[in-house]
Scaffold this active site. Structure first.
Site, PDB file in Angstrom:
ATOM      1  N   ASP A  18       0.830  -1.212   0.000  1.00 36.22           N
ATOM      2  CA  ASP A  18       0.000   0.000   0.000  1.00 36.22           C
ATOM      3  C   ASP A  18       0.863   1.259   0.000  1.00 36.22           C
ATOM      4  OD1 ASP A  18      -2.380   1.371  -0.038  1.00 36.22           O
ATOM      5  OD2 ASP A  18      -2.720   1.255   2.122  1.00 36.22           O
ATOM      6  N   GLY A  19       0.318   2.323  -0.564  1.00 42.46           N
ATOM      7  CA  GLY A  19       0.977   3.628  -0.479  1.00 42.46           C
ATOM      8  C   GLY A  19       1.632   4.108  -1.770  1.00 42.46           C
ATOM      9  N   ARG A  22       0.327   7.689  -2.574  1.00 42.69           N
ATOM     10  CA  ARG A  22       0.869   8.723  -1.675  1.00 42.69           C
ATOM     11  C   ARG A  22       2.359   8.960  -1.925  1.00 42.69           C
ATOM     12  NH1 ARG A  22      -1.316   6.020   3.492  1.00 42.69           N
ATOM     13  NH2 ARG A  22      -1.796   4.425   1.934  1.00 42.69           N
ATOM     14  N   ASN A  66     -10.879  -2.465  -5.637  1.00 38.43           N
ATOM     15  CA  ASN A  66     -10.125  -1.468  -6.395  1.00 38.43           C
ATOM     16  C   ASN A  66     -10.804  -1.094  -7.720  1.00 38.43           C
ATOM     17  OD1 ASN A  66      -6.885  -2.675  -5.230  1.00 38.43           O
ATOM     18  ND2 ASN A  66      -8.059  -0.913  -4.522  1.00 38.43           N
TER      19      ASN A  66
END
Ligand code: IPE
Ligand code: IPE
Ligand code: MG
Length: 246
Positions: A18-19, A22, A66
């Site tokens: 994840d990430g 970001r 998703n």
């Protein structure tokens, strides 16, 4: 090489990668660049896990939820998986990696499904690490599909309801034959499972690391494995020292 004694290396590590978005945002880049960089991390993670003697590495690549993302991001992610298999299948095969794909295969893009099947078929007899790619995967969907299958067998008179045991349910899931994950790592600081391996995670050790997936380095992975080796797993029993003489 890992300095951990082999007995403390988890047989199955599952990672919620994840990430990516970001990571890209923090650099003023489009989210897709984060996904691209994330693929490099995947390559390194497979190498590190194999080198440490991890037998199964499951990577959460695309969840059944998703699909709620913008169409452009969805096609980027599909495209990336396609390129990854095309570019990396030969080298993964050379490195004796066995590939398994879990998740719902219905309604996958027609250019993707044959590639996934080819990856599994090509590497089927390999004896090194098993790389389990969770794609279009959601644990509730996986459980619902398994229940539908079992209910169908009961309805057809081939299965008695009393034979529906936890083992039988486990063997009806996409992960049939794969041991439950010993360790589940989630990157990016989020502390949730997001519908990942809910059945199989019953006794998994959970580890949440702050790094965004593209920054998840070999060192961070090794540190996570070292932390895992310090955990005490009891599976509902007692600490071995307390159990003595009981
Ligand atoms: C993980 O990164 C990759 C997938 C879910 C496919 P994200 O795309 O979720 O990145 P963040 O969480 O938005 O930063
Ligand atoms: C989980 O990440 C799915 C994958 C890593 C493929 P998400 O980014 O989709 O999870 P939420 O939405 O933050 O829970
Ligand atoms: Mg995310």
């Amino acid at each position: 090489m890992s300095s951990l004694p082999p007995s403390t290396v988890p047989a199955h590590v599952a990672i919620i990668m994840d990430g990516n978005g970001r990571w890209a945002n923090a650099r003023g880049l489009p989210r897709t660049m984060g996904h691209r960089k994330g693929v490099e991390t995947v390559r390194e993670a497979v190498r590190t896990a194999a080198e440490c003697g991890v037998a199964y590495l499951t990577l959460f690549a695309f969840s059944s939820e998703n699909w709620n993302r913008p169409q452009s991001e969805i096609s980027d992610l599909m495209g990336l998986l396609k390129t990854f298999i095309r570019r990396d299948l030969a080298s993964l095969h050379r490195e004796n990696v066995r590939i398994r794909v879990i998740g719902d295969r219905a309604n996958l893009r027609s250019d993707l499904l044959p590639l996934l099947l080819e990856a599994e078929e090509t590497t089927r007899l390999n004896t090194g690490i098993t790389l389990v790619i969770a794609f279009n995967y959601g644990a509730r969907d996986e459980i619902a599909r398994a229940v539908r299958k079992l209910a169908g067998e009961v309805a057809a008179g081939r299965l008695d309801p009393s034979a529906i045991t936890p083992e039988r349910i486990g063997a009806s899931l996409d992960t049939a034959g794969i041991p439950d994950p010993d360790l589940i790592i989630r990157t990016s600081g989020e502390e949730r499972l997001s519908n990942f391996l809910l059945w199989q995670a019953a006794y998994s050790e959970l580890m949440f690391v702050p790094d965004f997936w593209p920054d998840f380095s070999r060192e961070t992975f090794l540190a996570a494995l070292a932390r895992y080796s310090m955990r005490e797993r009891r599976f509902g029993g007692l600490q071995p020292t307390l159990a003595v003489g009981s």
